[in-house]
Design a protein around this motif. Structure first.
Motif, PDB file in Angstrom:
ATOM      1  N   UNK A  55      -5.818  -5.931  55.743  1.00  0.00           N
ATOM      2  CA  UNK A  55      -5.113  -5.878  55.515  1.00  0.00           C
ATOM      3  C   UNK A  55      -4.025  -7.370  56.370  1.00  0.00           C
ATOM      4  N   UNK A  56      -4.713  -7.935  57.182  1.00  0.00           N
ATOM      5  CA  UNK A  56      -4.378  -8.838  57.731  1.00  0.00           C
ATOM      6  C   UNK A  56      -4.374 -10.447  56.904  1.00  0.00           C
ATOM      7  N   UNK A  57      -5.690 -10.399  55.709  1.00  0.00           N
ATOM      8  CA  UNK A  57      -5.875 -11.223  54.919  1.00  0.00           C
ATOM      9  C   UNK A  57      -4.593 -10.872  53.448  1.00  0.00           C
TER      10      UNK A  57
ATOM     11  N   UNK B   1      -1.303  -9.727  54.051  1.00  0.00           N
ATOM     12  CA  UNK B   1      -0.193 -10.495  54.463  1.00  0.00           C
ATOM     13  C   UNK B   1       0.000 -12.025  54.400  1.00  0.00           C
ATOM     14  N   UNK B   2      -1.325 -12.908  55.048  1.00  0.00           N
ATOM     15  CA  UNK B   2      -1.116 -13.876  55.384  1.00  0.00           C
ATOM     16  C   UNK B   2      -1.201 -14.630  54.228  1.00  0.00           C
ATOM     17  N   UNK B   3      -1.866 -14.236  52.549  1.00  0.00           N
ATOM     18  CA  UNK B   3      -2.367 -14.480  51.804  1.00  0.00           C
ATOM     19  C   UNK B   3      -1.033 -14.237  50.353  1.00  0.00           C
ATOM     20  N   UNK B   4      -0.285 -13.264  50.918  1.00  0.00           N
ATOM     21  CA  UNK B   4       0.835 -12.400  49.868  1.00  0.00           C
ATOM     22  C   UNK B   4      -0.012 -11.987  48.799  1.00  0.00           C
ATOM     23  N   UNK B   5      -1.245 -11.270  49.515  1.00  0.00           N
ATOM     24  CA  UNK B   5      -2.090 -10.978  48.396  1.00  0.00           C
ATOM     25  C   UNK B   5      -0.771 -10.244  47.131  1.00  0.00           C
ATOM     26  N   UNK B   6      -1.220 -10.126  45.662  1.00  0.00           N
ATOM     27  CA  UNK B   6      -0.611  -9.359  44.988  1.00  0.00           C
ATOM     28  C   UNK B   6      -1.369  -7.690  44.214  1.00  0.00           C
ATOM     29  N   UNK B   7      -2.465  -8.290  44.241  1.00  0.00           N
ATOM     30  CA  UNK B   7      -3.371  -7.477  43.169  1.00  0.00           C
ATOM     31  C   UNK B   7      -4.703  -7.029  43.743  1.00  0.00           C
ATOM     32  N   UNK B   8      -5.009  -5.768  44.633  1.00  0.00           N
ATOM     33  CA  UNK B   8      -6.123  -5.667  45.047  1.00  0.00           C
ATOM     34  C   UNK B   8      -6.938  -4.988  44.443  1.00  0.00           C
ATOM     35  N   UNK B   9      -8.785  -5.326  44.500  1.00  0.00           N
ATOM     36  CA  UNK B   9      -9.162  -4.344  43.029  1.00  0.00           C
ATOM     37  C   UNK B   9     -10.760  -4.508  44.131  1.00  0.00           C
TER      38      UNK B   9
ATOM     39  N   UNK C 229     -10.956   5.444  59.402  1.00  0.00           N
ATOM     40  CA  UNK C 229     -10.688   4.547  60.487  1.00  0.00           C
ATOM     41  C   UNK C 229      -8.338   5.104  60.725  1.00  0.00           C
ATOM     42  N   UNK C 230      -8.037   5.668  59.921  1.00  0.00           N
ATOM     43  CA  UNK C 230      -7.228   6.094  59.834  1.00  0.00           C
ATOM     44  C   UNK C 230      -5.797   4.929  59.856  1.00  0.00           C
ATOM     45  N   UNK C 231      -4.340   5.458  59.675  1.00  0.00           N
ATOM     46  CA  UNK C 231      -3.462   4.220  59.206  1.00  0.00           C
ATOM     47  C   UNK C 231      -3.311   3.526  60.289  1.00  0.00           C
ATOM     48  N   UNK C 232      -3.663   3.708  61.664  1.00  0.00           N
ATOM     49  CA  UNK C 232      -3.326   2.492  62.310  1.00  0.00           C
ATOM     50  C   UNK C 232      -3.247   1.282  61.984  1.00  0.00           C
ATOM     51  N   UNK C 233      -4.346   0.921  61.409  1.00  0.00           N
ATOM     52  CA  UNK C 233      -4.645  -0.872  61.592  1.00  0.00           C
ATOM     53  C   UNK C 233      -3.662  -1.170  60.271  1.00  0.00           C
ATOM     54  N   UNK C 234      -3.853  -0.036  59.660  1.00  0.00           N
ATOM     55  CA  UNK C 234      -2.696  -0.728  58.465  1.00  0.00           C
ATOM     56  C   UNK C 234      -1.089  -0.642  58.566  1.00  0.00           C
ATOM     57  N   UNK C 235      -0.583  -0.431  59.028  1.00  0.00           N
ATOM     58  CA  UNK C 235       0.252  -0.700  59.350  1.00  0.00           C
ATOM     59  C   UNK C 235       0.777  -1.731  61.239  1.00  0.00           C
ATOM     60  N   UNK C 236      -0.159  -1.865  61.123  1.00  0.00           N
ATOM     61  CA  UNK C 236      -0.251  -3.200  61.317  1.00  0.00           C
ATOM     62  C   UNK C 236       0.778  -4.541  60.721  1.00  0.00           C
ATOM     63  N   UNK C 237       0.509  -4.255  59.351  1.00  0.00           N
ATOM     64  CA  UNK C 237       0.698  -5.433  58.389  1.00  0.00           C
ATOM     65  C   UNK C 237       1.449  -5.178  57.467  1.00  0.00           C
ATOM     66  N   UNK C 238       2.098  -6.553  57.179  1.00  0.00           N
ATOM     67  CA  UNK C 238       3.131  -6.406  55.737  1.00  0.00           C
ATOM     68  C   UNK C 238       2.534  -6.148  54.532  1.00  0.00           C
ATOM     69  N   UNK C 239       2.140  -5.065  53.833  1.00  0.00           N
ATOM     70  CA  UNK C 239       2.025  -5.460  53.216  1.00  0.00           C
ATOM     71  C   UNK C 239       2.495  -5.620  51.646  1.00  0.00           C
ATOM     72  N   UNK C 240       3.618  -5.403  51.951  1.00  0.00           N
ATOM     73  CA  UNK C 240       4.780  -5.835  50.879  1.00  0.00           C
ATOM     74  C   UNK C 240       4.284  -6.510  49.285  1.00  0.00           C
ATOM     75  N   UNK C 241       3.977  -7.067  50.028  1.00  0.00           N
ATOM     76  CA  UNK C 241       3.180  -8.343  48.500  1.00  0.00           C
ATOM     77  C   UNK C 241       2.529  -7.717  47.616  1.00  0.00           C
ATOM     78  N   UNK C 242       2.130  -6.260  47.460  1.00  0.00           N
ATOM     79  CA  UNK C 242       1.039  -5.920  46.360  1.00  0.00           C
ATOM     80  C   UNK C 242       1.895  -4.866  46.106  1.00  0.00           C
ATOM     81  N   UNK C 243       1.321  -5.279  45.081  1.00  0.00           N
ATOM     82  CA  UNK C 243       1.804  -4.307  42.843  1.00  0.00           C
ATOM     83  C   UNK C 243       1.172  -3.443  42.375  1.00  0.00           C
ATOM     84  N   UNK C 244      -0.412  -3.928  42.801  1.00  0.00           N
ATOM     85  CA  UNK C 244      -1.067  -3.212  41.505  1.00  0.00           C
ATOM     86  C   UNK C 244      -2.321  -3.173  42.955  1.00  0.00           C
ATOM     87  N   UNK C 245      -3.307  -1.590  42.468  1.00  0.00           N
ATOM     88  CA  UNK C 245      -4.736  -1.648  43.413  1.00  0.00           C
ATOM     89  C   UNK C 245      -5.722  -0.730  42.436  1.00  0.00           C
TER      90      UNK C 245
END
Ligand code: 7RM
Length: 650
Positions: free
Chosen positions: A348-350, A352-360, A372-388
């Motif tokens: 999630x850190x990666x 956020x930092x690279x503003x990844x738009x597509x994750x596969x 691991x639960x939602x906690x680690x995800x919620x620490x980051x801004x994943x708004x750059x993602x547009x497709x999974x």
């Protein structure tokens, strides 16, 4: 092979997610009408359809005259044409994209490098010239045993530039596995590194190479990249430093214009016997399909930052880390290490930092994150993602929903992509701007792909009923052979129904015609006369709030023929107990029906997996039956897991 004429499919999924309107508006393929039109075109005149795609997708030094020459089971595509894959990935982009990042690399220890198309091109040409100086020529085989560093992509592209055939061996494979593969492929030069970083430790690649070289391999030269150590080489005339090889080499190297059917790579994959198969892919058909599917399935745009988390040692790394994205001129992220190193939020850190738009990525990773639960995800801004995207095994609806809601924030379409090492590129998948998705379904075959669900007599099975997944017509990126063993090619893939490619997977369609993969047909079990896809039982188990992961196998049973044994790992904070076993069994019975109620539930700390994350159900079958397996375990991620499972034998 299992008789799957009446695989009972009992899992029903009623949630449907249409593509978001804003997504469709900008997409390459915007509606099911568009999809249907392409499908009909391809069906009506496949020669024209594929010929047009090949002309659009690739630069041709010499044009082809014949689209397809099909003498089952042997296909030749785009026959008279000549091209070069490295040219298609690099040179043709340079006028426009010279300064655009091609690769954003992040090492596990945190080191970073951005490599532009211009720089990548220089590195590829230098290495190609270096390999030439070692005598590597068109058709020679070159081994690649590297960590996930940019040089892995450079190595593949340098081979492609010279018309040399690469065979990448995943860095997690042992010396023995490496030696076997290098020998089988007849590798002349091996490109490797001193080591790579994984889970905070060094993977000793060079040590493994040295151990492999104590047996006959035919390897003449070993080129060693310095990644983890001090650059000291092992003794002997075989070893050569990567830096020394490329130093002073010209940064231009004329591409070798190869015939369409010139071999591009050999990639080993496990079959039903112990000996891995060298799946052989050739140049133009593979390249065209990889390029086209990357753009359509991931709906690529110029400004995308695209991240496929697969290792280049797997086919997903070949088609969707290196070749597909580079042919499309996008920026591809390369991460060396483990998903949870140094902490549970590394991915999630990666992003956020690279503003990844597509994750596969793979379902096994998604389930691990879920655990691991939602906690680690919620620490980051994943708004750059547009497709999974998801690949590698059936994704259970629960994980699919978590992926969509928690990672994708409910806004990103999820594409569940079905394909295989042998198919070279994605075959069954949603097109994210067109296809309404259902959690757990790979939806529909791509245009031109005749994926059909048949019984053993070749008859189509009715909707709702399970059968065997075949591809009934050739497609450009299909494998061409098993390297050095054409008979095995014919027997493994084309002997079930003559002239039709057998995938080894079971599948069904639902009432709307959606395709649901049901796992390998050897994972199908017959319980008291009912046939069940084990993936469905697993999916039900994983839908329980306390379950992290589950693998279900059959065990011989006097009364029922086969009894169901479920291996279950629990989410953090839950303890195994007899009461929980009962609860889970009841849960499955409720989700699917009494026929699917596991006869035995075993709690485990971990499940045995291949290096690419697939659960090794064969091994679990042996554990369930109380046999001590003599099977090949060279791809097992963690032998301790297996030992622990055996110890739990009551
Ligand atoms: C790309 C890759 C191929 C096998 C295949 C299936 C399983 C892959 C999916 C899937 C259900 C999917 N190549 N598989 N993707 N099952 N849904 N989306 O994984 O050669 O390593 O494996 O993987 O069983 O036959 S592979």
């Amino acid at each position: 092979m299992a008789d799957t004429q009446e695989i009972v499919s009992v899992l029903t999924e009623s949630r449907v997610f249409p593509p978001p309107a804003e997504f469709s508006q900008r997409a390459h393929i915007r509606s099911m009408q568009d999809y249907q039109r392409l499908w009909d075109e391809a069906e009506k005149d496949p020669q024209k359809y594929w010929g047009d795609r090949a002309r659009e997708e690739l630069f041709w030094k010499e044009p082809f005259q014949t689209v397809l020459d099909w003498k089952p089971p042997h296909a030749r595509w785009f026959v008279e044409g000549k091209t070069n894959l490295a040219y298609n990935c690099l040179d043709r982009h340079l006028p426009k994209l010279k300064d655009k990042p091609a690769i954003l690399f992040e090492g596990e220890p945190g080191d970073r490098r951005a490599i532009t198309y211009g720089e990548l091109s220089q590195q590829v040409n230098r290495l190609a010239n270096g390999l030439k100086s070692l005598g590597v020529k068109k058709g020679d085989r070159v081994g690649i045993y590297l960590p996930m560093v940019p040089e892995a992509a450079v190595a593949m592209l340098a081979c492609a530039r010279l018309g040399a055939v690469h065979s990448v061996v995943f860095g997690g494979f042992s010396a023995e596995a490496l030696q076997e593969r290098m020998k089988d492929a007849g590798v002349k030069v091996l490109l490797t590194a001193d080591g790579g970083w994984r889970k905070g430790a060094v993977v000793p690649l060079m040590k493994n190479v040295e151990a492999a070289l104590t047996h006959a391999t035919g390897i003449e030269k070993v080129v060693v990249l310095t990644r983890t150590g001090d650059g000291k080489l092992p003794e002997g005339p075989k070893f050569l430093a990567w830096d020394a090889l490329v130093k002073g080499q010209p940064d231009t190297c004329e591409p070798e214009w190869v015939e369409s059917e010139h071999p591009l790579f050999i990639l080993y994959t496990s079959g039903s016997t112990g000996k891995p198969k060298g799946v052989l892919h050739t140049t133009a058909g593979y390249a065209m399909n990889a390029s086209l599917t990357t753009r359509w399935v991931f709906d690529l745009r110029e400004d995308d930052v695209y991240w496929c988390t697969a290792d280049v040692g797997w086919v997903t790394g070949h088609s969707y880390v290196v070749y597909g994205p580079l042919m499309n001129g996008v920026t591809t992220v390369l991460y060396e290490g483990a998903p949870t190193q140094p902490g549970p939020d590394r991915f999630w850190d990666i992003i956020e930092r690279y503003k990844v738009s597509i994750l596969y990525t793979a379902p096994t990773a998604i389930r691990a994150f879920m655990r691991l639960g939602d906690g680690p995800v919620k620490q980051h801004d994943l708004s750059s993602l547009r497709l999974l995207g998801s690949v590698g095994e059936p994704i259970n609806p629960e994980a699919w929903m978590w992926y969509r809601d928690v990672i994708g924030g409910g806004r990103c379409p999820v594409v569940d992509t079905w394909w295989q090492t042998e198919t070279g590129s994605i075959m069954i998948s949603p097109l994210p701007g067109a296809t309404p998705t259902k959690p757990g379904s790979a939806t529909f075959p791509l245009p031109g792909i005749h994926a059909e669900i048949l019984d053993r007599d070749g008859k189509r099975v009715p909707r709702g009923q399970g059968g065997l997944l075949f591809v009934t017509k050739p497609w450009p990126s299909m494998l061409r052979s098993v390297y050095g063993d054409p008979e095995r090619y014919a027997n493994t893939y084309f002997s079930e129904l003559p002239g039709m490619y057998f995938t080894g997977d079971g599948a069904r369609t639902d009432a709307d015609g959606y395709v649901w993969l049901m796992g390998r047909v050897d994972d199908v079990v017959n319980v008291a006369g009912h046939r069940l896809g084990t993936a469905e039982v697993e999916s039900a188990l994983v839908a329980h709030a306390k379950v992290a992961e589950a693998a279900v196998v059959g065990r011989p049973d006097d009364l029922k023929g086969t009894a169901l044994v479920a291996f279950v790992t629990l989410k953090q904070g839950n303890a195994p107990s007899d009461a929980l076993k009962k609860e889970l069994a009841a849960h499955v019975a409720k989700e699917i029906g009494a026929i699917a109620r596991p006869d035995e539930i075993r709690f485990a700390e971990g499940l045995p997996k291949t290096r690419s994350g697939k659960i090794m159900r064969r091994l679990l079958r042996d554990v369930a039956a109380g046999n001590h397996s003599t099977q090949d375990t060279t791809t097992l991620e963690d032998l301790n897991v297996l030992a622990a499972l055996r110890q739990n034998d009551e």
